[in-house]
Write a protein that holds these residues in place. Structure first.
Motif, PDB file in Angstrom:
ATOM      1  N   ILE A   5       0.860  -1.186   0.000  1.00  0.00           N
ATOM      2  CA  ILE A   5       0.000   0.000   0.000  1.00  0.00           C
ATOM      3  C   ILE A   5       0.890   1.228   0.000  1.00  0.00           C
ATOM      4  O   ILE A   5       1.761   1.369   0.865  1.00  0.00           O
ATOM      5  CB  ILE A   5      -0.921   0.005   1.239  1.00  0.00           C
ATOM      6  N   THR A  73      -3.985   8.615   2.255  1.00  0.00           N
ATOM      7  CA  THR A  73      -4.568   7.275   2.220  1.00  0.00           C
ATOM      8  C   THR A  73      -4.077   6.372   3.352  1.00  0.00           C
ATOM      9  O   THR A  73      -4.565   5.259   3.499  1.00  0.00           O
ATOM     10  CB  THR A  73      -4.286   6.591   0.871  1.00  0.00           C
ATOM     11  N   ASN A  95     -12.840   4.745   5.134  1.00  0.00           N
ATOM     12  CA  ASN A  95     -12.778   4.001   3.880  1.00  0.00           C
ATOM     13  C   ASN A  95     -13.341   4.824   2.729  1.00  0.00           C
ATOM     14  O   ASN A  95     -12.732   4.920   1.657  1.00  0.00           O
ATOM     15  CB  ASN A  95     -13.525   2.679   4.030  1.00  0.00           C
ATOM     16  N   LYS A 100      -6.753   3.515   3.112  1.00  0.00           N
ATOM     17  CA  LYS A 100      -6.543   2.090   2.851  1.00  0.00           C
ATOM     18  C   LYS A 100      -6.024   1.358   4.077  1.00  0.00           C
ATOM     19  O   LYS A 100      -6.238   0.161   4.229  1.00  0.00           O
ATOM     20  CB  LYS A 100      -5.569   1.910   1.693  1.00  0.00           C
ATOM     21  N   LEU A 121     -11.045  -1.388   6.058  1.00  0.00           N
ATOM     22  CA  LEU A 121      -9.641  -1.009   5.929  1.00  0.00           C
ATOM     23  C   LEU A 121      -8.809  -1.875   6.846  1.00  0.00           C
ATOM     24  O   LEU A 121      -9.340  -2.598   7.692  1.00  0.00           O
ATOM     25  CB  LEU A 121      -9.424   0.474   6.225  1.00  0.00           C
TER      26      LEU A 121
END
Length: 185
Positions: A5, A73, A95, A100, A121
């Motif tokens: 991520i 994020t 979310n 994320k 998440l």
């Protein structure tokens, strides 16, 4: 779901409660109507006092102007992230706002379970305090296989606690989908 991520960090302090994540007055929107669902993203983290938001830099809004998604994020929190009420809308709001993953030292149990069970998440626990080592806006890369977070802005990396089956549950879209997929129900 990605096993790596990447994104910008938004750094918060300790004891961020569910009313700061999504204030009660914004729980009036339907989650089944797409335009109303977006409002949860718009009001995500709107209950965090502006002088506490984006710590340690301060005064950085999570959602800008009339947007419904954040440029951040990945959230970096301290201890007891998601404390307060058992509001399922808290991880949903984050979310919808585009978050994320959250990396925190510890979580309120109900927030952690709601994040995973709903498939919203990934709540990741850090091996050490990170909200004083990472700054809002830093570019991060979380490796969910190696249990590492790299701060590409200052070339540091930190260990994360293993996720166990959390990744698979969130990737499946929540606990019930995971159970169906694995023929548990």
């Amino acid at each position: 779901m990605e096993k790596i991520i990447k994104g910008k960090a938004y750094v918060l302090g300790n004891n961020i409660d569910t009313d700061q994540i999504i204030p009660a007055e914004h729980l009036v929107y339907s989650t089944s109507i797409p335009d109303e669902l977006k409002m949860y993203g718009h009001f995500a983290l709107s209950g965090v006092p502006i002088d506490k938001a984006g710590l340690p830099n301060g005064n950085i809004p999570f959602i800008k102007d009339d947007k419904t998604e954040s440029e951040f994020t990945i959230i970096i929190g301290g201890t007891n992230f998601g404390c307060g009420s058992s509001r399922e809308h808290a991880p949903l709001a984050l979310n919808v706002a585009g978050v994320k993953a959250i990396i925190a030292e510890s979580y309120a149990r109900i927030f952690y379970r709601n994040s995973v069970d709903g498939g919203f998440l990934i709540p990741i626990e850090s091996e050490e305090k990170l909200n004083d080592k990472i700054k809002t806006g830093d570019e991060l890369e979380i490796d969910l296989i190696k249990n590492l977070v790299k701060n590409n802005s200052n070339k540091t990396e930190f260990e994360l606690k293993p996720l166990g089956s959390v990744f698979e549950i969130v990737e499946s879209g929540g606990l019930f989908n995971y159970a169906r997929k694995n023929q548990m129900i």
